[in-house]
Design a protein around this motif. Sequence first.
Motif, PDB file in Angstrom:
ATOM      1  N   PHE A  77       0.851  -1.187   0.000  1.00 46.45           N
ATOM      2  CA  PHE A  77       0.000   0.000   0.000  1.00 46.45           C
ATOM      3  C   PHE A  77       0.885   1.234   0.000  1.00 46.45           C
ATOM      4  CE2 PHE A  77      -2.683  -3.234   2.051  1.00 46.45           C
ATOM      5  CZ  PHE A  77      -3.738  -3.206   1.175  1.00 46.45           C
ATOM      6  N   ASP A  78       0.325   2.345  -0.500  1.00 48.56           N
ATOM      7  CA  ASP A  78       1.113   3.569  -0.609  1.00 48.56           C
ATOM      8  C   ASP A  78       1.521   4.124   0.748  1.00 48.56           C
ATOM      9  OD1 ASP A  78       1.161   3.672  -3.402  1.00 48.56           O
ATOM     10  OD2 ASP A  78      -0.803   4.634  -3.467  1.00 48.56           O
ATOM     11  N   ALA A  79       0.641   4.039   1.742  1.00 49.34           N
ATOM     12  CA  ALA A  79       0.971   4.574   3.067  1.00 49.34           C
ATOM     13  C   ALA A  79       0.100   3.907   4.127  1.00 49.34           C
ATOM     14  CB  ALA A  79       0.748   6.088   3.101  1.00 49.34           C
ATOM     15  N   HIS A  80       0.603   3.962   5.362  1.00 46.24           N
ATOM     16  CA  HIS A  80      -0.182   3.450   6.483  1.00 46.24           C
ATOM     17  C   HIS A  80       0.063   4.302   7.712  1.00 46.24           C
ATOM     18  CE1 HIS A  80       3.678   1.670   7.577  1.00 46.24           C
ATOM     19  NE2 HIS A  80       3.173   1.434   8.774  1.00 46.24           N
ATOM     20  N   TYR A  81      -0.934   4.325   8.570  1.00 48.51           N
ATOM     21  CA  TYR A  81      -0.832   5.064   9.830  1.00 48.51           C
ATOM     22  C   TYR A  81      -0.998   4.081  10.975  1.00 48.51           C
ATOM     23  CZ  TYR A  81      -1.320   8.755  13.270  1.00 48.51           C
ATOM     24  OH  TYR A  81      -1.129   9.590  14.339  1.00 48.51           O
ATOM     25  N   THR A  82      -0.014   4.061  11.847  1.00 47.86           N
ATOM     26  CA  THR A  82      -0.074   3.259  13.063  1.00 47.86           C
ATOM     27  C   THR A  82      -0.224   4.225  14.221  1.00 47.86           C
ATOM     28  OG1 THR A  82       1.356   1.600  12.054  1.00 47.86           O
ATOM     29  CG2 THR A  82       1.130   1.525  14.451  1.00 47.86           C
ATOM     30  N   PHE A  83      -1.199   3.989  15.036  1.00 46.40           N
ATOM     31  CA  PHE A  83      -1.503   4.913  16.120  1.00 46.40           C
ATOM     32  C   PHE A  83      -0.443   4.833  17.207  1.00 46.40           C
ATOM     33  CE2 PHE A  83      -5.257   4.188  13.722  1.00 46.40           C
ATOM     34  CZ  PHE A  83      -5.768   5.467  13.581  1.00 46.40           C
ATOM     35  N   PRO A  84      -0.100   5.980  17.804  1.00 41.74           N
ATOM     36  CA  PRO A  84       1.010   6.052  18.760  1.00 41.74           C
ATOM     37  C   PRO A  84       0.902   5.081  19.933  1.00 41.74           C
ATOM     38  CG  PRO A  84       0.316   8.257  18.137  1.00 41.74           C
ATOM     39  CD  PRO A  84      -0.672   7.291  17.535  1.00 41.74           C
ATOM     40  N   ARG A  85      -0.299   4.836  20.407  1.00 45.21           N
ATOM     41  CA  ARG A  85      -0.398   3.969  21.586  1.00 45.21           C
ATOM     42  C   ARG A  85      -0.169   2.495  21.238  1.00 45.21           C
ATOM     43  NH1 ARG A  85      -5.725   5.301  20.484  1.00 45.21           N
ATOM     44  NH2 ARG A  85      -6.981   3.429  20.268  1.00 45.21           N
ATOM     45  N   GLY A  86      -0.177   2.147  19.955  1.00 48.46           N
ATOM     46  CA  GLY A  86       0.242   0.834  19.502  1.00 48.46           C
ATOM     47  C   GLY A  86      -0.718  -0.314  19.696  1.00 48.46           C
ATOM     48  N   ASP A  87      -1.941  -0.071  20.171  1.00 47.81           N
ATOM     49  CA  ASP A  87      -2.867  -1.190  20.370  1.00 47.81           C
ATOM     50  C   ASP A  87      -3.897  -1.314  19.247  1.00 47.81           C
ATOM     51  OD1 ASP A  87      -4.270   1.079  21.028  1.00 47.81           O
ATOM     52  OD2 ASP A  87      -5.203   0.239  22.819  1.00 47.81           O
ATOM     53  N   SER A  88      -3.729  -0.528  18.193  1.00 46.90           N
ATOM     54  CA  SER A  88      -4.631  -0.589  17.043  1.00 46.90           C
ATOM     55  C   SER A  88      -3.863  -1.055  15.812  1.00 46.90           C
ATOM     56  CB  SER A  88      -5.221   0.796  16.742  1.00 46.90           C
ATOM     57  OG  SER A  88      -6.006   1.250  17.812  1.00 46.90           O
ATOM     58  N   LEU A  89      -4.558  -1.739  14.947  1.00 52.07           N
ATOM     59  CA  LEU A  89      -3.958  -2.136  13.675  1.00 52.07           C
ATOM     60  C   LEU A  89      -3.802  -0.916  12.776  1.00 52.07           C
ATOM     61  CD1 LEU A  89      -6.027  -5.376  12.972  1.00 52.07           C
ATOM     62  CD2 LEU A  89      -3.611  -5.241  13.632  1.00 52.07           C
ATOM     63  N   PRO A  90      -2.865  -0.942  11.837  1.00 54.49           N
ATOM     64  CA  PRO A  90      -2.680   0.193  10.929  1.00 54.49           C
ATOM     65  C   PRO A  90      -3.877   0.402  10.005  1.00 54.49           C
ATOM     66  CG  PRO A  90      -0.888  -1.414  10.698  1.00 54.49           C
ATOM     67  CD  PRO A  90      -1.898  -1.996  11.620  1.00 54.49           C
ATOM     68  N   PHE A  91      -4.041   1.629   9.570  1.00 56.46           N
ATOM     69  CA  PHE A  91      -5.008   2.000   8.545  1.00 56.46           C
ATOM     70  C   PHE A  91      -4.196   2.316   7.297  1.00 56.46           C
ATOM     71  CE2 PHE A  91      -7.892   4.606   6.109  1.00 56.46           C
ATOM     72  CZ  PHE A  91      -9.141   4.094   6.404  1.00 56.46           C
ATOM     73  N   VAL A  92      -4.625   1.816   6.132  1.00 57.47           N
ATOM     74  CA  VAL A  92      -3.855   2.010   4.902  1.00 57.47           C
ATOM     75  C   VAL A  92      -4.607   2.887   3.915  1.00 57.47           C
ATOM     76  CG1 VAL A  92      -2.637  -0.186   5.152  1.00 57.47           C
ATOM     77  CG2 VAL A  92      -4.729  -0.084   3.775  1.00 57.47           C
ATOM     78  N   VAL A  93      -3.826   3.499   3.038  1.00 61.02           N
ATOM     79  CA  VAL A  93      -4.401   4.279   1.949  1.00 61.02           C
ATOM     80  C   VAL A  93      -3.634   3.948   0.676  1.00 61.02           C
ATOM     81  CG1 VAL A  93      -2.964   6.347   2.282  1.00 61.02           C
ATOM     82  CG2 VAL A  93      -5.214   6.571   1.258  1.00 61.02           C
ATOM     83  N   GLU A  94      -4.386   3.878  -0.405  1.00 60.11           N
ATOM     84  CA  GLU A  94      -3.808   3.633  -1.724  1.00 60.11           C
ATOM     85  C   GLU A  94      -4.292   4.727  -2.661  1.00 60.11           C
ATOM     86  OE1 GLU A  94      -1.739   1.251  -4.701  1.00 60.11           O
ATOM     87  OE2 GLU A  94      -1.657   1.310  -2.515  1.00 60.11           O
ATOM     88  N   TRP A  95      -3.348   5.451  -3.269  1.00 62.23           N
ATOM     89  CA  TRP A  95      -3.687   6.491  -4.247  1.00 62.23           C
ATOM     90  C   TRP A  95      -3.508   5.862  -5.617  1.00 62.23           C
ATOM     91  CZ3 TRP A  95      -4.873  11.748  -3.243  1.00 62.23           C
ATOM     92  CH2 TRP A  95      -5.072  12.520  -4.400  1.00 62.23           C
ATOM     93  N   GLU A  96      -4.569   5.790  -6.382  1.00 60.46           N
ATOM     94  CA  GLU A  96      -4.527   5.067  -7.644  1.00 60.46           C
ATOM     95  C   GLU A  96      -3.621   5.736  -8.668  1.00 60.46           C
ATOM     96  OE1 GLU A  96      -4.265   2.312  -9.581  1.00 60.46           O
ATOM     97  OE2 GLU A  96      -5.970   1.873  -8.308  1.00 60.46           O
TER      98      GLU A  96
END
Length: 191
Positions: A77-96
């Motif tokens: 995937f183009d990018a992902h965000y991992t939350f600072p507290r670390g107990d959540s899975l990453p959210f991804v984004v894909e720019w076509e």
Amino acid sequence: MRFDEWITLVDDGYSTSAEFEVVQDHILDGIDAIRWPHGSDDFAINPTRKGNGVKPIKDAFITRLLQYGWEDEFDYFDAHYTFPRGDSLPFVVEWETGNISSSHRAINRMAKGMLEGRIAGGLLVLPTAALYPYLTDRIGNLRELRPYLELWSRWQGQPGFGYLGIASVEHDRLDHTVPTIAKGTDGRALL
């Protein structure tokens, strides 16, 4: 650049979370931050049919996300965000930046990533029908994906699915005097 539409395909309640509010704000700001030509106040596109590349547009978006702490290139995937507290899975984004088949693969990769428990959700960003004619030939676009939205929405309620969405973007204005956006050298970019 102008945000046009945000379509939620699958949502297990993630859209009401603080995490979603963060990623949505970052993504919308990333879209708004895209300017052409560089240094201008908006995003003007030269209305040359199939005359503008897409990778520089994506790169400007990713650059803004990186400023918010996103990381690029995660699980294809183009990018992902991992939350600072670390107990959540990453959210991804894909720019076509690929063809319409690439858009389908991106949606499927997001679905697979959720089912495998690697990501919380994802968003595909692509051009509207109004922007599409001025970009690389056969670039993935919302108009061609619309017939499949109902199919993907049927994943709602399936175990493992968190959030899946599509956002569309559009130019602020047409301008024959601005330079065309450079094209890449792969796929149909040079056609």
